[in-house]
Write an enzyme that holds these catalytic residues in place. Structure first.
Site, PDB file in Angstrom:
ATOM      1  N   LYS A  54      39.128  17.678  32.309  1.00  0.00           N
ATOM      2  CA  LYS A  54      38.057  17.958  31.359  1.00  0.00           C
ATOM      3  C   LYS A  54      38.514  19.124  30.488  1.00  0.00           C
ATOM      4  O   LYS A  54      38.452  20.286  30.877  1.00  0.00           O
ATOM      5  CB  LYS A  54      36.750  18.309  32.090  1.00  0.00           C
ATOM      6  CG  LYS A  54      35.561  18.409  31.176  1.00  0.00           C
ATOM      7  CD  LYS A  54      34.936  19.800  31.258  1.00  0.00           C
ATOM      8  CE  LYS A  54      33.975  20.100  30.134  1.00  0.00           C
ATOM      9  NZ  LYS A  54      34.624  20.472  28.867  1.00  0.00           N
TER      10      LYS A  54
ATOM     11  N   GLU B 219      40.847  31.179  36.973  1.00  0.00           N
ATOM     12  CA  GLU B 219      41.639  32.028  36.082  1.00  0.00           C
ATOM     13  C   GLU B 219      40.713  32.480  34.972  1.00  0.00           C
ATOM     14  O   GLU B 219      40.358  31.684  34.105  1.00  0.00           O
ATOM     15  CB  GLU B 219      42.803  31.163  35.530  1.00  0.00           C
ATOM     16  CG  GLU B 219      43.879  31.962  34.898  1.00  0.00           C
ATOM     17  CD  GLU B 219      44.374  33.007  35.836  1.00  0.00           C
ATOM     18  OE1 GLU B 219      44.184  34.189  35.523  1.00  0.00           O
ATOM     19  OE2 GLU B 219      44.915  32.661  36.909  1.00  0.00           O
TER      20      GLU B 219
ATOM     21  N   CYS C 181      43.808  35.218  27.413  1.00  0.00           N
ATOM     22  CA  CYS C 181      43.371  35.989  28.585  1.00  0.00           C
ATOM     23  C   CYS C 181      44.278  37.190  28.755  1.00  0.00           C
ATOM     24  O   CYS C 181      43.889  38.206  29.308  1.00  0.00           O
ATOM     25  CB  CYS C 181      43.473  35.164  29.862  1.00  0.00           C
ATOM     26  SG  CYS C 181      42.838  33.536  29.702  1.00  0.00           S
TER      27      CYS C 181
ATOM     28  N   GLU D 113      35.567  42.014  27.739  1.00  0.00           N
ATOM     29  CA  GLU D 113      36.510  41.122  27.043  1.00  0.00           C
ATOM     30  C   GLU D 113      35.893  40.667  25.717  1.00  0.00           C
ATOM     31  O   GLU D 113      34.774  40.152  25.690  1.00  0.00           O
ATOM     32  CB  GLU D 113      36.820  39.908  27.919  1.00  0.00           C
ATOM     33  CG  GLU D 113      37.923  39.041  27.322  1.00  0.00           C
ATOM     34  CD  GLU D 113      38.308  37.871  28.219  1.00  0.00           C
ATOM     35  OE1 GLU D 113      37.419  37.197  28.749  1.00  0.00           O
ATOM     36  OE2 GLU D 113      39.529  37.636  28.368  1.00  0.00           O
TER      37      GLU D 113
HETATM   38  C1  UN1 Z   1      46.136  32.513  28.708  1.00  0.00           C
HETATM   39  O1  UN1 Z   1      45.956  33.463  27.954  1.00  0.00           O
HETATM   40  O2  UN1 Z   1      45.167  31.861  29.137  1.00  0.00           O
HETATM   41  O3  UN1 Z   1      51.621  34.824  28.772  1.00  0.00           O
HETATM   42  C2  UN1 Z   1      47.465  32.044  29.133  1.00  0.00           C
HETATM   43  C3  UN1 Z   1      50.977  34.264  27.917  1.00  0.00           C
HETATM   44  C4  UN1 Z   1      50.968  32.765  27.829  1.00  0.00           C
HETATM   45  C5  UN1 Z   1      49.898  32.179  28.690  1.00  0.00           C
HETATM   46  C6  UN1 Z   1      48.565  32.796  28.477  1.00  0.00           C
HETATM   47  N1  UN1 Z   1      52.264  32.239  28.150  1.00  0.00           N
HETATM   48  O4  UN1 Z   1      50.283  34.903  27.146  1.00  0.00           O
END
Ligand code: UN1
Length: 496
Positions: A175, A249, A283, A384
């Protein structure tokens, strides 16, 4: 391509049972409509889970290296279609073409890595405490995995989850974020063309509560989620109650520490890339700069100059360095946090507004923004924002830097710029985060290294690398007694 704008269930492209659709638009050029996609409901989820359950019977029994051969073909096809998928991904979610090519490359790396792991799904052999007895562990696939992913890495992040899951013999209901349905469909088309059998990966598109019915489905055994801490926490509750394996995550508020002995030019490059790459929508984005007072003014000056020169625009145009943010709701959240920062007394060093001008007025463009005079208790230092906003905090010692860095709920990525080897090694241990970079930005995870965070970022699992293969397998412990008699562990082999 309109025949792609369907779900993919049990090897067939099909509309949502309820016939509902939702519309997907280009965030850089809002008048560019990508298409309409199925808004699925419970019935579609049921069909997809049933197909995955059925396919599990055969897929889980195939020799793992055979599954690896299909993953390798998927990697080959992704390589062939890299530019085509990247172009559409940029159109759909905004980050520049060079970044979306990197996104597909991360999936290619993961495909080949997972394919090679299928020849290495090791168990252990261990001495028994009894004679003529053999002990070992093997890995067993678990079942149907729900893969729920975010918009910012439309191909890389779902494949981090899916490829190891498939390598281990599980089947998948995917999804994707409802903001990137086209990228998801292009990805699943690759699976179909590479010869992945029907039902092994099923795609269910949609908005709203459909994801919840997937998580709550009694025949889903594993859930892997990337997204907000708010949603992830709810998923965690459901999975706890229903005894499902779950990997979460979630958010980040990632610091870069710059010590007085750090290389400032290198730091500027890294901070700009970390804070404004993907328009800050990672993230792992650099959202806090924690800088020593001796170099604060010089570094801020360099950052403001560099940020002001970044070329914003549609990501499929050659010279674009920073794309739009995802949609109106993302734009409004960023704008809200800028107002909060001002009210809290932080000083706007650059940016802070909607970006306008040629090529920008039909999209959700926000100026790269830097706040100085931020203190650790301010909301812009803790929450965030998921946009191009960097908060700068001034410190006067290493100890203070660590205290400030750790003064948040999250713990995903982090970085320190220093040329002192002892400081670097201390920071590797002292920063509360799943990832620490030394003399590099907070972004740049490699597919074959574990990825994940501490505190409110995650629930202890890691994606990527070798650790994820533990997540997608159940350990079976096996004892083979060839002594021909009953032997009692802890009893027969211990003298009174
Ligand atoms: C994410 O931000 O969800 O290291 C993943 C990084 C990427 C992956 C980020 N290769 O920023």
């Amino acid at each position: 391509m309109s025949d792609l704008f369907k779900n993919y269930i049990d090897g067939l492209w099909q509309h949502a049972a309820g016939g509902e659709t939702f519309t997907d638009i280009n965030p850089a050029i809002n008048s560019d409509e990508i298409g309409k996609f199925p808004n699925s409901g419970v019935e579609d989820v049921d069909d997809a889970v049933r197909a995955a359950r059925k396919a599990f019977q055969t897929w889980s029994r195939r020799p793992a290296p055979e599954r690896g051969d299909i993953l390798k073909r998927i990697g080959d096809l992704l390589t062939e279609r890299k530019s085509e998928i990247a172009f559409q991904m940029t159109r759909e979610m905004g980050k520049p073409f060079f970044e979306t090519k990197g996104d597909v490359q991360e999936a290619i790396d993961t495909a080949y890595y997972a394919a090679s792991e299928t020849r290495r799904l090791f168990g252990h052999t261990v001495p028994s405490e009894l004679p003529s007895k053999f002990n070992m562990t093997i890995r067993r696939p678990i079942g149907v995995c729900a893969i729920i992913s975010a918009f910012n890495f439309p191909v890389a992040v779902p494949t981090w989850k899916m490829f190891p899951a498939l390598a281990c013999g599980n089947t998948v209901v995917f999804k994707p974020s409802s903001s990137v349905p086209y990228s998801a469909a292009l990805l699943v088309k690759v699976f179909e063309d590479a010869g992945l059998p029907a039902g092994v990966v099923n795609l269910v598109q949609g908005r709203g509560s459909m994801g919840q019915s997937l998580v709550e489905h009694p025949d889903v055994n594993v859930v892997s989620f990337t997204g907000s801490t708010e949603v992830g926490s709810k998923i965690g509750e459901v999975c706890g109650r229903m005894h499902k394996r779950v990997s979460l995550e979630m958010g980040g508020k990632n610091p870069v520490i710059v010590m007085a002995d750090g290389d400032l030019e290198l730091a500027v490059e890294g901070i700009i890339w970390g804070a404004f790459g993907t328009t800050g929508q990672r993230c792992t984005a650099t959202s806090r700069l924690i800088v020593h007072e001796d170099v604060h003014d010089e570094l801020v000056g360099m950052l403001v100059t560099t940020a002001g020169k970044l070329k914003l625009g549609y990501g499929n145009e050659d010279d674009t360095q920073v794309g739009p943010v995802l949609n109106k709701s993302a734009f409004d959240t960023i704008d809200k946090y800028v107002q909060i920062g001002k009210q809290e007394g932080a000083k706007l060093a650059t940016g802070g507004n909607r970006a306008s001008g040629p090529g920008l007025d039909d999209g959700f463009f926000f100026e790269p923004t830097i706040f100085t005079d931020v203190t650790p208790d301010m909301r812009i230092a803790k929450e965030e924002i998921f946009g191009p906003v960097l908060s700068v905090l001034k410190i006067s010692s290493y100890e203070e830097a660590i205290e400030v860095a750790n003064n948040i709920d999250y713990g995903l990525s982090s970085s320190i710029y220093t040329n002192d080897v002892a400081t670097a090694f201390r920071a590797m241990h002292d920063i509360e985060a799943g990832i620490t970079y030394v003399n590099g930005p907070t972004i740049g995870a490699e597919a074959h290294m574990p990825f994940g965070g501490m505190k409110a970022t995650g629930n202890g699992h890691r994606e990527g690398g070798w650790e994820v293969f533990d997540f997608y397998t159940e350990t079976k412990t096996i004892y083979i007694d060839y002594s021909g008699k009953l032997q009692k562990a802890q009893i027969d082999n211990v003298a009174d």
